[in-house]
Motif scaffolding. Structure first.
Motif, mmCIF file in Angstrom:
data_model
loop_
_atom_site.group_PDB
_atom_site.id
_atom_site.type_symbol
_atom_site.label_atom_id
_atom_site.label_comp_id
_atom_site.label_asym_id
_atom_site.label_seq_id
_atom_site.Cartn_x
_atom_site.Cartn_y
_atom_site.Cartn_z
ATOM 1 N N SER A 194 10.218 -6.401 -4.065
ATOM 2 C CA SER A 194 9.281 -5.295 -3.891
ATOM 3 C C SER A 194 9.944 -4.122 -3.182
ATOM 4 C CB SER A 194 8.053 -5.758 -3.100
ATOM 5 O OG SER A 194 7.382 -6.801 -3.775
ATOM 6 N N VAL A 195 10.810 -4.423 -2.213
ATOM 7 C CA VAL A 195 11.538 -3.356 -1.517
ATOM 8 C C VAL A 195 12.446 -2.614 -2.492
ATOM 9 C CG1 VAL A 195 13.224 -2.878 0.289
ATOM 10 C CG2 VAL A 195 11.426 -4.557 0.689
ATOM 11 N N GLU A 196 13.174 -3.367 -3.316
ATOM 12 C CA GLU A 196 14.076 -2.731 -4.282
ATOM 13 C C GLU A 196 13.290 -1.887 -5.288
ATOM 14 O OE1 GLU A 196 16.088 -6.070 -5.892
ATOM 15 O OE2 GLU A 196 17.662 -6.066 -4.357
ATOM 16 N N GLN A 197 12.087 -2.335 -5.645
ATOM 17 C CA GLN A 197 11.273 -1.582 -6.591
ATOM 18 C C GLN A 197 10.865 -0.236 -5.994
ATOM 19 O OE1 GLN A 197 7.911 -3.703 -8.186
ATOM 20 N NE2 GLN A 197 6.751 -1.806 -8.425
ATOM 21 N N VAL A 198 10.466 -0.225 -4.728
ATOM 22 C CA VAL A 198 10.073 1.026 -4.078
ATOM 23 C C VAL A 198 11.267 1.956 -3.947
ATOM 24 C CG1 VAL A 198 9.164 2.026 -1.947
ATOM 25 C CG2 VAL A 198 8.178 -0.078 -2.846
ATOM 26 N N ILE A 199 12.433 1.409 -3.580
ATOM 27 C CA ILE A 199 13.628 2.229 -3.402
ATOM 28 C C ILE A 199 14.042 2.861 -4.728
ATOM 29 C CG2 ILE A 199 16.094 2.137 -2.858
ATOM 30 C CD1 ILE A 199 15.454 0.011 -0.772
ATOM 31 N N SER A 200 14.024 2.071 -5.803
ATOM 32 C CA SER A 200 14.468 2.603 -7.095
ATOM 33 C C SER A 200 13.484 3.600 -7.675
ATOM 34 C CB SER A 200 14.663 1.446 -8.092
ATOM 35 O OG SER A 200 13.433 0.771 -8.324
ATOM 36 N N SER A 201 12.215 3.544 -7.243
ATOM 37 C CA SER A 201 11.230 4.475 -7.777
ATOM 38 C C SER A 201 11.271 5.832 -7.085
ATOM 39 C CB SER A 201 9.831 3.875 -7.656
ATOM 40 O OG SER A 201 9.489 3.674 -6.290
ATOM 41 N N GLU A 202 11.929 5.922 -5.927
ATOM 42 C CA GLU A 202 12.039 7.199 -5.213
ATOM 43 C C GLU A 202 13.219 7.988 -5.768
ATOM 44 O OE1 GLU A 202 11.133 10.157 -2.352
ATOM 45 O OE2 GLU A 202 10.008 8.457 -3.155
ATOM 46 N N PRO A 203 12.999 9.175 -6.304
ATOM 47 C CA PRO A 203 14.100 9.936 -6.925
ATOM 48 C C PRO A 203 15.214 10.238 -5.927
ATOM 49 C CG PRO A 203 11.965 10.875 -7.526
ATOM 50 C CD PRO A 203 11.699 9.870 -6.458
ATOM 51 N N GLY A 204 16.450 9.912 -6.321
ATOM 52 C CA GLY A 204 17.630 10.234 -5.530
ATOM 53 C C GLY A 204 17.918 9.301 -4.388
ATOM 54 N N LEU A 205 17.021 8.363 -4.097
ATOM 55 C CA LEU A 205 17.216 7.499 -2.930
ATOM 56 C C LEU A 205 18.347 6.500 -3.152
ATOM 57 C CD1 LEU A 205 16.402 6.680 -0.133
ATOM 58 C CD2 LEU A 205 14.567 5.274 -1.091
ATOM 59 N N VAL A 206 18.459 5.963 -4.350
ATOM 60 C CA VAL A 206 19.525 4.988 -4.627
ATOM 61 C C VAL A 206 20.889 5.647 -4.470
ATOM 62 C CG1 VAL A 206 20.540 3.516 -6.382
ATOM 63 C CG2 VAL A 206 18.069 3.603 -6.138
ATOM 64 N N ALA A 207 21.053 6.845 -5.021
ATOM 65 C CA ALA A 207 22.333 7.555 -4.890
ATOM 66 C C ALA A 207 22.620 7.899 -3.432
ATOM 67 C CB ALA A 207 22.307 8.824 -5.743
ATOM 68 N N TRP A 208 21.586 8.262 -2.667
ATOM 69 C CA TRP A 208 21.760 8.571 -1.246
ATOM 70 C C TRP A 208 22.236 7.346 -0.472
ATOM 71 C CZ3 TRP A 208 22.163 11.950 2.599
ATOM 72 C CH2 TRP A 208 21.838 11.547 3.894
ATOM 73 N N ARG A 209 21.644 6.182 -0.741
ATOM 74 C CA ARG A 209 22.055 4.971 -0.040
ATOM 75 C C ARG A 209 23.473 4.562 -0.409
ATOM 76 N NH1 ARG A 209 18.478 1.552 2.291
ATOM 77 N NH2 ARG A 209 19.420 -0.312 1.369
ATOM 78 N N LYS A 210 23.832 4.733 -1.672
ATOM 79 C CA LYS A 210 25.213 4.432 -2.072
ATOM 80 C C LYS A 210 26.204 5.320 -1.333
ATOM 81 C CE LYS A 210 24.408 2.617 -6.726
ATOM 82 N NZ LYS A 210 24.650 2.821 -8.184
ATOM 83 N N ARG A 211 25.846 6.600 -1.196
ATOM 84 C CA ARG A 211 26.727 7.517 -0.479
ATOM 85 C C ARG A 211 26.830 7.134 0.989
ATOM 86 N NH1 ARG A 211 31.043 10.662 -1.307
ATOM 87 N NH2 ARG A 211 31.245 12.184 0.377
ATOM 88 N N THR A 231 0.830 -1.200 0.000
ATOM 89 C CA THR A 231 0.000 0.000 0.000
ATOM 90 C C THR A 231 0.866 1.251 0.000
ATOM 91 O OG1 THR A 231 -0.071 0.020 2.413
ATOM 92 C CG2 THR A 231 -1.793 -1.231 1.253
ATOM 93 N N SER A 232 0.226 2.398 -0.149
ATOM 94 C CA SER A 232 0.975 3.662 -0.151
ATOM 95 C C SER A 232 1.603 3.921 1.213
ATOM 96 C CB SER A 232 0.050 4.813 -0.541
ATOM 97 O OG SER A 232 -1.061 4.906 0.362
ATOM 98 N N GLU A 233 0.892 3.547 2.302
ATOM 99 C CA GLU A 233 1.473 3.728 3.652
ATOM 100 C C GLU A 233 2.716 2.865 3.817
ATOM 101 O OE1 GLU A 233 -1.636 3.014 3.033
ATOM 102 O OE2 GLU A 233 -2.725 4.843 3.600
ATOM 103 N N LEU A 234 2.639 1.622 3.325
ATOM 104 C CA LEU A 234 3.801 0.742 3.441
ATOM 105 C C LEU A 234 4.961 1.252 2.593
ATOM 106 C CD1 LEU A 234 4.934 -1.849 4.638
ATOM 107 C CD2 LEU A 234 3.989 -3.106 2.700
ATOM 108 N N GLN A 235 4.676 1.824 1.439
ATOM 109 C CA GLN A 235 5.737 2.385 0.599
ATOM 110 C C GLN A 235 6.456 3.528 1.316
ATOM 111 O OE1 GLN A 235 4.311 3.468 -3.281
ATOM 112 N NE2 GLN A 235 3.376 1.464 -3.662
#
Length: 470
Positions: free
Chosen positions: A388-405, A358-362
């Motif tokens: 599903s977790v990776e899909q939500v993370i990759s869909s959030e703009p800038g989140l993947v780069a933030w986690r890499k940093r 759901t949107s709350e879980l996302q």
């Protein structure tokens, strides 16, 4: 100075060899007079300095280029390098011409050889009284004679000087039979080179490859290449081709890159790769050069930026209309994962079953991901799969780069702490011991945080030599 008149399909280097053999003039003196330096190294099939050589021998430089070298083959298959390559070959810079031909980049520039057919040599000896080097035999990767179904013999040219008196083909040796694909490639190459010698041709090879593959059923209605079936058929056809140093063959049965690169527009590839693929695809060079597609519209490559953007907008439009993902998949051919990610990025609501994500879980997943929590831990806490977790993370703009940093900063803190603690426990330690005991951390910091590492390490000690005996 006049060179011996050329025999049919004779290599220009072969004429120079026949000249020094018959006249007795040394190769150094010939190179000094023709090219201005006795140390000039003449390439067997990409001979440079043709303008100066043509003036000395009172011949036409264009005729020498088109009918006595393999330059037309490289001009045809390397259109982006053609103008500069032709200028360098007509000029006097053979080293630059060789680099412009891309042979060293293809991994085929280390071995220089001459090839000949024993049966052709025997025929030439009977017909002309002397054997000579055929230009078509020198095509890189070609291992068979275009006239006789036998393998070519080869001699390596190891020295700098390639104009060697008496270096002519011999009739000795037992001819070994060539396979069917080797003979077909040789005949195709000879016909193509003959056509190219009549004048320069410009063909969009990637486009006609796709047209022809579409006629053979290897292109889908969406413009994609059926690579698995195509590679299986192509690999089966060429498996009898013997490997040689200048023949880039398939690395394995799964070498999809071999085909995909040839279909890319404007690619720069070894001429033999085109010759091998075209022999299988068209069978005859005349058919390939005169090919006219049967369909009105070309089969476009699937990797076009404009087409991808248009397909993305179409998917979004269908999803916003409330169409099911199954229906959108049937209409566009895009997978469910792609459609779910696209909808999440643009905030398009989806009616999915089951409705676990759901949107709350996302939002909860995004908060935990921003805190640096591992994907597996997020998956266990939320009760959903890691995908599903990776899909939500990759869909959030800038989140993947933030986690890499964050992961990079965490790695740096761990490595710094390891070096610092070791120095605190061993205050008198030298750099060499730190590198041995904290090897992984030392080299990670050396590659990613070298300035801090140099400050944290103890100062280097001066080397102490042995005392010499009196």
């Amino acid at each position: 100075m006049r060179l011996p008149p050329p025999f049919p399909d004779e290599l220009l280097l072969g004429r120079l060899i026949r000249h020094v053999t018959a006249s007795g003039e040394s190769a150094g003196a010939l190179a000094q007079r023709l090219f201005g330096s006795a140390r000039t190294s003449i390439h067997p099939f990409l001979t440079a300095g043709l303008t100066r050589l043509a003036e000395s021998s009172r011949e036409d430089a264009e005729v020498l280029l088109n009918r006595q070298t393999l330059v037309p083959l490289f001009l045809f298959y390397l259109p982006s390098h053609a103008e500069r390559l032709q200028a360098l070959v007509l000029g006097d810079d053979g080293a630059k011409a060789l680099r412009e031909s891309q042979i060293p980049s293809f991994g085929s520039g280390h071995s220089v050889c001459l090839k000949w057919c024993p049966q052709c040599a025997q025929h030439d000896l009977q017909e002309y009284g002397v054997t000579y080097w055929h230009r078509t035999h020198q095509i890189p990767g070609v291992t068979a004679c275009y006239k006789h179904p036998v393998l070519l013999q080869r001699v390596e040219l190891e020295g700098r000087q390639r104009v060697i008196a008496g270096l002519l083909p011999t009739c000795n040796g037992y001819p070994r039979p060539a396979s069917g694909i080797e003979s077909r490639v040789a005949v195709f190459s000879q016909n193509l080179l003959t056509n190219l010698g009549e004048g320069r041709l410009q063909i969009d090879l990637g486009t006609i490859y796709r047209y022809r593959l579409n006629e053979l059923g290897y292109i889908t209605s969406g413009g994609r290449v059926r690579r698995q079936s195509l590679l299986r058929r192509f690999a089966l056809e060429v498996e009898q081709y013997r490997p040689c140093p200048d023949a880039p063959l398939l690395r394995s049965q799964d070498d999809y890159r071999y085909i995909s690169e040839l279909l890319e527009p404007g690619g720069s590839h070894h001429p033999f790769r085109h010759l091998l693929f075209e022999t299988w695809l068209f069978h005859e060079a005349d058919k390939m050069l005169g090919y006219r597609p049967s369909q009105a519209k070309p089969v476009l490559a699937e990797s076009r930026t404009g087409e991808s953007h248009g397909l993305e907008q179409r998917c979004l439009k269908l999803l916003k209309e409330g169409r099911s993902m199954a229906e959108v998949y049937r209409l566009t051919g895009k997978s469910r994962c792609y459609l779910k990610r696209l909808a999440t990025q643009h905030g398009v609501p989806l009616n999915l079953k089951p409705r676990a994500l759901t949107s709350e879980l996302q939002q909860r997943i995004i908060r935990m991901a921003k805190s640096g929590m591992h994907r597996e831990a997020i998956s266990k806490r939320c009760g959903i799969g890691i995908g599903s977790v990776e899909q939500v993370i990759s869909s959030e703009p800038g989140l993947v780069a933030w986690r890499k940093r964050c992961h990079w900063e965490s790695k740096r803190r761990r490595c710094r702490a390891r070096i610092t603690r070791y120095r605190q426990r061993h205050p008198d330690v030298i750099r060499k011991v730190i590198k041995e005991e904290c090897n992984a951390e030392f080299f990670w910091l050396y590659g990613n945080d070298r300035e801090w590492l140099q400050q944290a390490l103890p100062p280097p000690k001066a080397a102490v030599g042995r005392a010499r005996p009196l």
